[in-house]
Scaffold this motif. Structure first.
Motif, mmCIF file in Angstrom:
data_model
loop_
_atom_site.group_PDB
_atom_site.id
_atom_site.type_symbol
_atom_site.label_atom_id
_atom_site.label_comp_id
_atom_site.label_asym_id
_atom_site.label_seq_id
_atom_site.Cartn_x
_atom_site.Cartn_y
_atom_site.Cartn_z
ATOM 1 N N LEU A 1 -64.572 -41.030 5.462
ATOM 2 C CA LEU A 1 -64.585 -39.827 4.630
ATOM 3 C C LEU A 1 -63.525 -39.875 3.540
ATOM 4 O O LEU A 1 -63.511 -39.032 2.649
ATOM 5 N N SER B 1 -61.494 -40.354 0.302
ATOM 6 C CA SER B 1 -61.923 -40.374 -1.100
ATOM 7 C C SER B 1 -60.781 -39.900 -1.976
ATOM 8 O O SER B 1 -59.923 -39.119 -1.541
ATOM 9 N N ILE C 1 -64.145 -33.872 -1.209
ATOM 10 C CA ILE C 1 -65.129 -34.576 -0.381
ATOM 11 C C ILE C 1 -64.725 -34.585 1.093
ATOM 12 O O ILE C 1 -65.476 -34.103 1.946
ATOM 13 N N LEU D 1 -64.644 -30.807 2.449
ATOM 14 C CA LEU D 1 -65.920 -30.155 2.709
ATOM 15 C C LEU D 1 -66.671 -30.842 3.844
ATOM 16 O O LEU D 1 -67.148 -30.192 4.782
ATOM 17 N N ALA D 2 -66.779 -32.176 3.788
ATOM 18 C CA ALA D 2 -67.491 -32.899 4.846
ATOM 19 C C ALA D 2 -66.777 -32.749 6.183
ATOM 20 O O ALA D 2 -67.413 -32.587 7.227
ATOM 21 N N ALA E 1 -71.464 -28.291 -4.693
ATOM 22 C CA ALA E 1 -70.543 -29.164 -3.963
ATOM 23 C C ALA E 1 -71.175 -29.669 -2.676
ATOM 24 O O ALA E 1 -71.021 -30.845 -2.303
ATOM 25 N N SER E 2 -71.900 -28.805 -1.983
ATOM 26 C CA SER E 2 -72.518 -29.207 -0.718
ATOM 27 C C SER E 2 -73.561 -30.303 -0.922
ATOM 28 O O SER E 2 -73.619 -31.280 -0.161
ATOM 29 N N VAL F 1 -71.708 -33.643 -1.868
ATOM 30 C CA VAL F 1 -71.022 -34.261 -0.728
ATOM 31 C C VAL F 1 -72.056 -34.810 0.261
ATOM 32 O O VAL F 1 -71.839 -35.854 0.878
ATOM 33 N N PHE G 1 -72.863 -38.089 -1.033
ATOM 34 C CA PHE G 1 -71.761 -39.011 -0.719
ATOM 35 C C PHE G 1 -71.912 -39.544 0.704
ATOM 36 O O PHE G 1 -71.732 -40.746 0.964
#
Length: 341
Positions: A38, A40, A45, A48-49, A119-120, A123, A126
């Motif tokens: 995760l 970054s 990123i 949120l993740a 953003a969701s 990510v 990603f």
């Protein structure tokens, strides 16, 4: 919700605990790799993740990969592949919550509620990219193909779910097509990929695929039944979300098929036309109860759980060392159709 009488447990264990305990060390390694991958230079990123992943969940999909590998004696790359599976699953959750405009996931605010839809989605993209990096690192083109295909099938399942939303007269075949794509196919691909990576023969890879598919179907049917029959605190989401979102699930399909004109008028006004009034959820629950639709759905989930257990009996000459993981997978299948959350 009572225990599922359709599960042929005959006193055997109905629990996810044996699988969790057997895979505890590998799952610690998976959790560590999740945090590592995760990383970054963009702080949002991992923030949120990490919010979604830290909420936990059963992590049963990566456990399918680890268990599939153990069936064939294990693989040094199983942890990385299990991490990829969890990233695929997490990415789909982020995207689903945006599509559904959900504000609660696993008892916590959703990422889109906290950081917004854009953003969701990004990510989630990603996480998909990180998943494919890990799949490439596993170094098995067949495994890469299995999980890439599953990722495409998940998207197809979600799109198919959108096409039947608001259609309470949906046939059962269409519903099962949806849940096979959006849920069960990742269970199946995860289990099969783990076995393939560890060098299992083609028959055993097929067995693990079948096991995962049946398990995934049982899990999703139970999720859909619990949406109408379990408290929000137990589920980690709002009771009746599927009803308000006009998602057509098995309990509603059964009630529509058996219902008279008044029942069908109610389903059409609410789930069909989106015209909701106070007390409609309670009415929906009463109609479902009058047709025994929840318990019938749970019984069908039990049938799929039994099919998953039956698949394990087709494994080719498992050694004594594989017996604990096979027993744990059987217990997990029984759990899938008897759980309360």
């Amino acid at each position: 919700m009572s225990a599922n009488p359709a599960i042929e447990n005959h006193g055997e264990l109905v629990s996810l605990d044996p699988l969790v305990n057997l895979l505890a060390d590998d799952m610690k390694a998976v959790n560590a790799m999740i945090l590592q991958r995760l990383a970054s230079d963009v702080p949002l990123i991992p923030e949120l993740a990490g919010h979604l992943i830290a909420a936990g969940g059963k992590r049963i999909r990566p456990m399918m990969t680890l268990a599939g590998a153990q069936i064939a004696g294990g693989s040094a790359h199983a942890v990385g592949l299990a991490t990829a599976v969890e990233f695929i699953h997490s990415a789909t959750l982020l995207h689903d919550d945006v599509i559904d405009e959900s504000n609660l996931r696993r008892g916590r605010d959703t990422a889109n509620a906290l950081w917004g839809n854009e953003a969701s989605v990004l990510v989630g993209d990603f996480l998909f990219a990180r998943a494919f990096e890990l799949m490439v690192e596993a170094g098995d083109i067949t495994v890469l193909g299995q999980l890439a295909n599953a990722s495409a099938r998940i998207t197809e399942g979600e799109i198919k779910q959108m096409t039947i939303a608001g259609m309470p007269d949906t046939p059962q075949d269409a519903y099962f097509d949806v849940i096979t794509g959006k849920t069960a196919i990742l269970f199946a691909a995860a289990a099969a990929a783990g076995a393939e990576l560890a060098g299992a023969n083609d028959d055993d890879v097929a067995v693990m695929h079948d096991y995962g598919l049946q398990l995934g179907l049982a899990f999703q049917i139970m999720d859909d039944a619990m949406d109408y029959g379990v408290s929000s605190s137990s589920m980690g989401k709002n009771t009746g979300d599927d009803f308000i979102d006009q998602k057509i699930t098995l309990p509603v399909i059964l009630a529509w098929q058996d219902g008279g004109a008044n029942d069908r008028e109610f389903w059409q006004r609410t789930m069909g036309d989106g015209n909701f009034t106070d007390g409609d959820l309670a009415t929906a629950q009463a109609i479902l109860a009058s047709h025994d639709a929840i318990d019938r759905s749970i019984a069908i989930a039990g049938d799929y759980a039994n099919a998953a257990i039956a698949a394990l009996s087709r494994l080719s000459s498992p050694g004594q060392s594989q017996m604990p993981i096979i027993a744990a997978l059987a217990a997990a299948a029984r759990f899938s159709a008897a759980r309360q959350n």
